[in-house]
Scaffold this active site. Structure first.
Site, PDB file in Angstrom:
ATOM      1  N   TYR A  62      44.729  48.300  38.713  1.00 27.24           N
ATOM      2  CA  TYR A  62      44.565  48.589  40.040  1.00 27.24           C
ATOM      3  C   TYR A  62      43.820  49.419  40.937  1.00 27.24           C
ATOM      4  O   TYR A  62      44.127  50.659  41.350  1.00 27.24           O
ATOM      5  CB  TYR A  62      45.288  47.405  40.900  1.00 27.24           C
ATOM      6  CG  TYR A  62      45.948  46.672  40.354  1.00 27.24           C
ATOM      7  CD1 TYR A  62      45.460  45.190  39.700  1.00 27.24           C
ATOM      8  CD2 TYR A  62      47.515  46.359  40.348  1.00 27.24           C
ATOM      9  CE1 TYR A  62      46.781  44.831  39.583  1.00 27.24           C
ATOM     10  CE2 TYR A  62      48.577  45.384  40.044  1.00 27.24           C
ATOM     11  CZ  TYR A  62      47.627  44.463  39.186  1.00 27.24           C
ATOM     12  OH  TYR A  62      48.127  43.731  39.139  1.00 27.24           O
ATOM     13  N   PRO A 213      51.965  33.909  44.007  1.00 23.86           N
ATOM     14  CA  PRO A 213      53.561  32.804  44.506  1.00 23.86           C
ATOM     15  C   PRO A 213      53.063  31.727  45.729  1.00 23.86           C
ATOM     16  O   PRO A 213      53.847  30.895  46.208  1.00 23.86           O
ATOM     17  CB  PRO A 213      54.606  33.075  44.395  1.00 23.86           C
ATOM     18  CG  PRO A 213      54.797  35.022  45.560  1.00 23.86           C
ATOM     19  CD  PRO A 213      53.458  35.313  44.584  1.00 23.86           C
ATOM     20  N   GLY A 215      49.844  31.027  45.835  1.00 24.09           N
ATOM     21  CA  GLY A 215      48.748  30.878  45.584  1.00 24.09           C
ATOM     22  C   GLY A 215      47.579  31.096  45.744  1.00 24.09           C
ATOM     23  O   GLY A 215      46.104  30.303  47.122  1.00 24.09           O
TER      24      GLY A 215
END
Length: 339
Positions: A62, A213, A215
């Protein structure tokens, strides 16, 4: 400023790790979802720790690399003891400092090098949960996890995890060293893990850490047609669910969930998170890690822990979003997934 606690859940039974009932995904503070914002990210992590969200998730890729530095800085400036935080990071998606993707790397020498580099960037002497971010299909999983096991024995890592691994790979890895948690995508919009993955980890006593979680924001209501900003990876073909007719169809599903949330007196995102939290039981610890770089969204997410879903609520959500109703694959290129 209110200070509360989210409570705790245990990931895994063979090699258990107790973490906050809700985690915080830190990726978007540095990359992928618009411009990085270190100051806001650090403020969000500080607030998370105040609220009892002590399970922080990052990865070396990241940024690349800068997110671990941000998380380490936030922990160091939080006024909290290191042992109050459950810190998870990952290796395996190899990148260069300029962001170039090298590929998936599970070679033992690389595992050791990656861990040492993560410890340095994080500014800590151990990692609580160390994941293989993606499975390297060119290296036997026994060799990769064997190197990870050495890190545990050296005191650099407390527990081991896998991300996006197949049932067979999970079994083979678990035979080398107990796996504490599997991280994979799981939400009302992504439920394929229910077929083989969840039965496997329940059997083996491995916890579940669902990423995305919400979406990737679809289940917060914040995403509508034309609202994805330049530089946001969701605008690329890599995420088919956000493209054209797929997005329009999926937003209709979102509206159905919104109606149920309104009846429950909670936000759309809180209901979606409460659904994921409700998938856990005595045999399967489930700890979602919704990502945000904004304090207000963090505080909203924590509110999901107060949403109690009845059997009727869960059935209504199943009717609102049938398992196969979501339009578009979750990824455009599945070549990095161990399936």
């Amino acid at each position: 400023m209110t200070t509360t606690t989210t409570g705790h859940r245990t990931l895994g039974t063979t090699a258990p790790l107790t973490v906050s009932a809700l985690g915080l995904g830190c990726m978007g503070m540095s990359e992928f979802y618009g411009a990085p914002d270190e100051q806001s990210g650090i403020a969000t992590i500080h607030r998370a720790l105040e609220l009892g969200v002590t399970f922080l998730d990052t990865a070396d890729m990241y940024g690349p690399f800068t997110n671990e530095q941000l998380v380490g800085k936030a922990i160091a400036t939080s006024g909290r003891d290191r042992d109050e935080v459950q810190l998870a990071t990952k290796f395996g998606n190899e990148r260069r400092p300029d962001g170039t993707r090298v590929g998936v790397n599970g070679r033992p020498d690389y595992v050791r090098q990656a861990c040492d580099a993560s410890l340095q960037r994080l500014g800590v002497d151990h990692i609580d949960l160390y994941y293989q971010h993606r499975v390297d299909k060119t290296v036997p999983i026994e060799e990769t996890v064997g190197a990870m096991k050495e890190l545990v024995e050296a005191g650099k890592v407390r527990q081991l995890g896998l991300s996006e691994a197949s049932p067979e790979t999970i079994r083979r890895a678990h035979a080398v060293h107990p796996i504490t948690a599997l991280q994979t995508e799981y939400s009302l919009f992504t439920r394929d893990v229910e077929d083989e993955i969840l039965p496997t980890i329940r059997e083996l006593g491995i916890g579940l850490v669902p990423y995305s979680p919400l979406g990737r924001g679809l289940l917060t209501g914040a995403v509508t047609e034309g609202t994805i900003a330049e530089g946001d990876s969701r605008g690329s073909a890599y995420f088919p669910r956000f493209q054209g007719d797929n997005l329009a169809s999926n937003l209709q599903l979102v509206d159905r969930v919104r109606q149920i949330a309104s009846a429950k007196g909670c936000t759309l995102g809180q209901l979606a998170l409460a659904w994921v939290l409700a998938q856990g039981d005595d045999d399967l610890g489930v700890v979602p890690i919704p990502g945000t770089k904004r304090v207000r969204y963090l505080e909203e997410n924590v509110g999901a822990l107060d949403v109690d879903l009845t059997a009727d609520d869960l059935a209504a959500l199943d009717r609102a979003v049938p398992r196969d109703a979501v339009a578009g694959a979750r990824y455009g290129d599945m070549s990095t997934i161990d399936e």
